[in-house]
Design an enzyme around this catalytic site. Structure first.
Site, short mmCIF file in Angstrom:
data_model
loop_
_atom_site.label_atom_id
_atom_site.label_comp_id
_atom_site.label_asym_id
_atom_site.label_seq_id
_atom_site.Cartn_x
_atom_site.Cartn_y
_atom_site.Cartn_z
N ASP A 182 39.18 11.60 45.73
CA ASP A 182 38.18 11.46 44.68
C ASP A 182 37.22 10.36 45.09
OD1 ASP A 182 36.71 10.76 42.46
OD2 ASP A 182 38.34 11.11 41.05
N LYS B 227 28.48 10.86 40.50
CA LYS B 227 27.81 9.57 40.27
C LYS B 227 26.60 9.30 41.19
CE LYS B 227 31.25 7.09 37.65
NZ LYS B 227 32.63 7.53 37.65
N PHE C 106 41.82 6.99 38.20
CA PHE C 106 41.01 7.68 37.19
C PHE C 106 40.36 8.90 37.82
CE2 PHE C 106 37.02 8.49 34.94
CZ PHE C 106 37.49 8.61 33.64
C1 LIG Z 1 33.51 8.51 36.97
C2 LIG Z 1 34.66 9.06 37.69
C3 LIG Z 1 35.16 10.34 37.40
C4 LIG Z 1 34.63 11.20 36.29
O1 LIG Z 1 33.29 11.50 36.46
P1 LIG Z 1 32.44 12.01 35.20
O2 LIG Z 1 31.09 12.29 35.76
O3 LIG Z 1 32.45 10.90 34.19
O4 LIG Z 1 33.09 13.22 34.68
C5 LIG Z 1 36.23 10.80 38.16
N1 LIG Z 1 36.76 10.05 39.14
C6 LIG Z 1 36.30 8.82 39.45
C7 LIG Z 1 36.92 8.06 40.57
C8 LIG Z 1 35.25 8.27 38.72
O5 LIG Z 1 34.81 7.05 39.00
#
Ligand SMILES: *Cc1c(COP(=O)(O)O)cnc(C)c1O
Length: 418
Positions: A224, A253, A140
Site C-alpha cells: 500500500d 493521494k 491503515f
Molecule cells: C489514505 C490512505 C488510504 C485510503 O485512501 P482514501 O483515498 O482515503 O480512500 C489507504 N492506505 C493508506 C496507506 C493511506 O494513507
C-alpha cells in the site's frame, strides 16, 4: 465555545455535514504554493498538504493548466472506451514503478478503491486453496468494508462488525512473518511506512524478508503506497529503497496532486488474474483525472522533486533538531513524510498552537506530529516552518512545564516547593 461564538460556517457544518468526522479546523477559501488562506484572510503554511495529496502545492500552474485544458476537451466517456491521457498515465506509472512490459494498471478514484481492487486481486489469486490474507497490525488501508477489514485497528472495525472474512492481522516483525506465512496465504498486505499509525517504519530488512517468504509460499506481496508513493519518501515508491519487486502496489493521494484518483499497479503474472467483467468503476481512470495525474507526475519528474524530497527531508529534520525543544524526542519517516515524536502526549495542543501561529501540521496520534509538505518546498518554506513550529512548541512547553510544577506542588506534602 458556546453556540453563539460559532461562525456561520461552523453552524452550517455542524447542521449539514454528516457527523463522521470531528469539527472542521477552519474554513479554507484559497491556496497558493505551500500556503492556504481562511475566510478571515489568515494565512497558513500548509505542511500537511491535504494529507500527502497536494504534491505540487496549491494552484500550481501545471495542475491548473491540465485541469482546464482537459476539461475543455474531454472529461469522461466511460470505460467502454480508452482515452489518450489514460493510456499515457498507465504507461508512465508502469515506467516509474519499474514493472517492465508485463505490468498492468487499474484506475479507481481513491486509495480505498485501489485497495479494494487489490483485495479482489488477492481473492482471485487465492481461490479456495488460499483463504488467508495477512495484513499488519496498526496499518491503515482505508475505511470501506473491504479495506476496513485489511486495516489493523480493532477500534475502527468494532462499530461495523462483522468484517469481510479471511483477513488476519500480524505483528510487524520478521518473527511473526515467518511464523504466520504458509501455503494457505493468498496475499500479504504491507504499508511500507505506517502513516496513519504515526509514521512508523518497518524493521530493517522487512520488505526483503516479506518478498522472500511470499515467493517461497506462492503468496502475493501487495504494498500500500497510497501515502508513501509519488516521490513522497524520496523514491518514486517506498519499496524502491529496498530493491525488491512486489506483485502489486496501490497508489492514490499524491499522484493526483489534489484531483481524486487511485490505481492498482500489478507486476508480472499478478496482472493476468482479473478477467473481463470482474471489476470496474464508472469514474475510474476518466480522461480528466488521468490527464491531471499524468501532468502532476510529469512535473514531479522534470522538476526533480523526488530528489528535492530527499534533500528537504534532511533539512527539515535538522531544522526540528535545531529548535532544541525538550518536547521533541526525534524524527521518524523518510523524505518528506515525517513523524515528529514528542516526549509528552501533547500533539493535539502542539497542532492547535501551530494553527494559531499560522502553520498546519497533523497530530496523527497523541505523541506524534505528522508533516507531509508539498514536494516543491524550498529554503523559504523550511525557514518559515522552523520559525512557526518553534513558536508553537514554545507555547505548549510553558503549559507543560507549568503543569509539571503544579504536579510537584500537589504531591509535596511538606509544601517545600511552595
Ligand atoms: C489514505 C490512505 C488510504 C485510503 O485512501 P482514501 O483515498 O482515503 O480512500 C489507504 N492506505 C493508506 C496507506 C493511506 O494513507
Amino acid at each position: 465555545m458556546t453556540d453563539s461564538d460559532k461562525a456561520a460556517w461552523q453552524e452550517d457544518a455542524g447542521r449539514d455535514l454528516l457527523r463522521n468526522a470531528g469539527d472542521r479546523l477552519a474554513l479554507i477559501v484559497r491556496g497558493e504554493g505551500a500556503h492556504v488562506w481562511d475566510d478571515e484572510g489568515r494565512r497558513y503554511l500548509d505542511f500537511l498538504a491535504g494529507v500527502a495529496v497536494t504534491s505540487l502545492g496549491h494552484a500550481h500552474p501545471v495542475f491548473v493548466d491540465a485541469v482546464s485544458k482537459q476539461a475543455a476537451n474531454l472529461a469522461h466517456v466511460s470505460n467502454y472506451f480508452a482515452t489518450p491521457p489514460q493510456l499515457a498515465l498507465a504507461a508512465r506509472l508502469k515506467r516509474l514503478a519499474g514493472t517492465g512490459p508485463s505490468g498492468r494498471v487499474y484506475f479507481g478514484n481513491s486509495g480505498a478503491e485501489a485497495n479494494e481492487a487489490a483485495f479482489k486481486l488477492a481473492r482471485l489469486h487465492g481461490g479456495s486453496k488460499r483463504p488467508r490474507i495477512l495484513s499488519l497490525r496498526n496499518a491503515f488501508h482505508g475505511r470501506t468494508m473491504g479495506t476496513l477489514a485489511l486495516t489493523g485497528k480493532p477500534a475502527m472495525q468494532e462499530p461495523f462488525l462483522p468484517m469481510v472474512a479471511g483477513v488476519e492481522h500480524i505483528d510487524s516483525t520478521l518473527e511473526a512473518l515467518e511464523a504466520e506465512m504458509d501455503d494457505r496465504v493468498a496475499a500479504l498486505f504491507v504499508e511500507p511506512i505506517k502513516g496513519e499509525a504515526g509514521v512508523v517504519e518497518l524493521p530493517d530488512g522487512y520488505l526483503k524478508a516479506a518478498r522472500e517468504l511470499t515467493e517461497k509460499h506462492g503468496a502475493l506481496l501487495i504494498l500500500d503506497e497510497i501515502q508513501t508513493g509519488a516521490g513522497r519518501t524520496g523514491a518514486w515508491f517506498a519499496f524502491q529503497h529496498d530493491g525488491i519487486t512486489p506483485d502489486a502496489i496501490t497508489v492514490a493521494k499524491g499522484i493526483g496532486g489534489g484531483f481524486p484518483i487511485g490505481a492498482l499497479i500489478t507486476f508480472g503474472a499478478a496482472g493476468d488474474l482479473f478477467f473481463p467483467g470482474s471489476h470496474g468503476s464508472t469514474f475510474g481512470g476518466n480522461a480528466l483525472a488521468t490527464a491531471v495525474s499524468d501532468a502532476v507526475l510529469a512535473e514531479i519528474e522534470s522538476a526533480g522533486l523526488v530528489d528535492n524530497a530527499v534533500q528537504r527531508g534532511v533539512e527539515l529534520r535538522q531544522a526540528v533538531d535545531a529548535i532544541g525543544s525538550p518536547l521533541v524526542s526525534g524524527c521518524h519517516g523518510q523524505g518528506l513524510l515525517i513523524g515528529i515524536r514528542l516526549t509528552h502526549a501533547v500533539a493535539g495542543a502542539v497542532a492547535a498552537a501551530a494553527q494559531q501561529h499560522g502553520l498546519i501540521v497533523n497530530p496523527v496520534n497523541d505523541e506524534t506530529i505528522r508533516i507531509a509538505p508539498p514536494l516543491t518546498i524550498g529554503d523559504e518554506e523550511i525557514r518559515e516552518f522552523a520559525e512557526l513550529f518553534a513558536a508553537a512548541l514554545a507555547t505548549v512547553e510553558s503549559a507543560v512545564l507549568l503543569d509539571a510544577d503544579t504536579a510537584v506542588a500537589a504531591t509535596d506534602p511538606e509544601g517545600v516547593t511552595a
